[in-house]
Design an enzyme around this catalytic site. Sequence first.
Site, PDB file in Angstrom:
ATOM      1  CB  ALA A 245      64.627  45.318  43.741  1.00 55.45           C
ATOM      2  CE  LYS A 246      56.574  44.467  43.798  1.00 55.08           C
ATOM      3  NZ  LYS A 246      56.751  43.063  44.173  1.00 55.08           N
ATOM      4  NE  ARG A 247      66.921  48.892  45.494  1.00 59.38           N
ATOM      5  CZ  ARG A 247      67.235  47.613  45.660  1.00 59.38           C
ATOM      6  NH1 ARG A 247      66.572  46.863  46.506  1.00 59.38           N
ATOM      7  NH2 ARG A 247      68.236  47.059  44.985  1.00 59.38           N
ATOM      8  CG  ASP A 248      65.397  49.285  40.861  1.00 66.88           C
ATOM      9  OD1 ASP A 248      66.105  50.161  41.385  1.00 66.88           O
ATOM     10  OD2 ASP A 248      65.688  48.084  40.867  1.00 66.88           O
ATOM     11  N   GLY A 249      60.966  51.237  40.880  1.00 64.12           N
ATOM     12  CA  GLY A 249      59.857  51.936  40.218  1.00 64.12           C
ATOM     13  C   GLY A 249      58.856  50.973  39.612  1.00 64.12           C
TER      14      GLY A 249
END
Length: 310
Positions: A245-249
Site C-alpha cells: 500500500a501507499k504507506r509502504d513508501g
Amino acid sequence: MPTDAPRPQQPGNGRYAPSPSGDLHLGNLRTALLAWLFARSTGRGFLMRIDDLDRVKTGAAERQLEDLAAIGLDWDPPVARQSERLPLYEEAIERLTAAGLTYECFCTRREIQQAATAPHGPMGAYPGTCRDLTDSARAARRAEGRPAALRLRAAVTEFEVTDDLHGPYRGAVDDLVLRRGDGIPAYNLTVVVDDAEQGVDQVVRGDDLLPSTPRQAYLATLLGLPVPQYAHVPLVLNTAGQRLAKRDGAVTLRDRLALGETPEHILGILARSLGFAAVTDPAQLTADFRPENLPREPWRLDPDGLLQPT
Ligand code: GLU
C-alpha cells in the site's frame, strides 16, 4: 467443407480493469503486465477497462493509463469506461428480473452483519432476510423510505470454477447484490456483463478476487454468457507480509521516477520478480512466457531496498 465442421476458434480478448482510485503501485503494474502477457502470448486482443462506478479519484484513470503505457504495455482501443455502459447492466438486471431471479432487499449493512448466517448458506453469506417478503411487508418497507438494493435469487450455495494457476476452485455463492441501494450496479454484475460483451475470454487479475469468482461464473451461467478462462495471480506484499500500500513508501511508478529511476528499470524489476531476465520491452517476454512457470508465492517487496535489475 461439410457444414457441420467445427469453426476455427477465434481467440478472444484479455483485459486489465483498474479502479481509478489513485496511482497504480508496483503490484498493480505487475498484475497488468501479467494480464498483458497472458493475452499477447496467446494471440489475444488486450483491452483496458476503467471500473469507474465506485472509488473514483479525478484524473486517476488518465494517470493509470499513462503509467501502463510508460512500462511498455499497449491495448486495443477504445478504452471502456463502466460509467458509459450503464444501459448494458440494466438490460442484464431486467433479464434476471423477468426470469424471477431478483428481489428487493431493504436491509442495512448493520442488519446484515447482525443477522445469523443463512442456515444452509456459506459463512458470511446474506441471510436471506428479504428473500421471501410478502407484498405488504415490501410495501411497508418502501413506505418507510428505505432504499432497496436488488439481489440475485441464487439457487445454489456453491459453484466451481477452474483457474489456470489454482486448479479447480469451489467457492460460496449467495444472494449477491446486483444493484446497490444508491442505484449503482454492483461490481459482480458489471464485471460479468462487460467481459462477455467485450469478448473477454481470459480474466487475469489479483488472487484477492478468486473468492468472488464462483459468484461471477454462476451469474454468467444464469445470463447464458460464457464463463471466461481465469488466472488469479499472486499479490505483492510488503516486508511485514501485508498487501502493498501507499504507506509502504515509494511504491508507485511516479514515486520511483521521482527517485531518478526510469520506466524501463521498473519493467526490469517486474520482469525479474516473475523469474525472467530484466528486459526493456514487454514484447521480449512473450515468447518465453509459460503460466506454469510463474512464481506461486506472493512477491515480497521492500520499496526501500528495491534492487537494480541485472
Ligand atoms: N476493478 C477491480 C479492481 O481493481 C478489478 C476487476 C477485475 O479485474 O475483475 O479491484
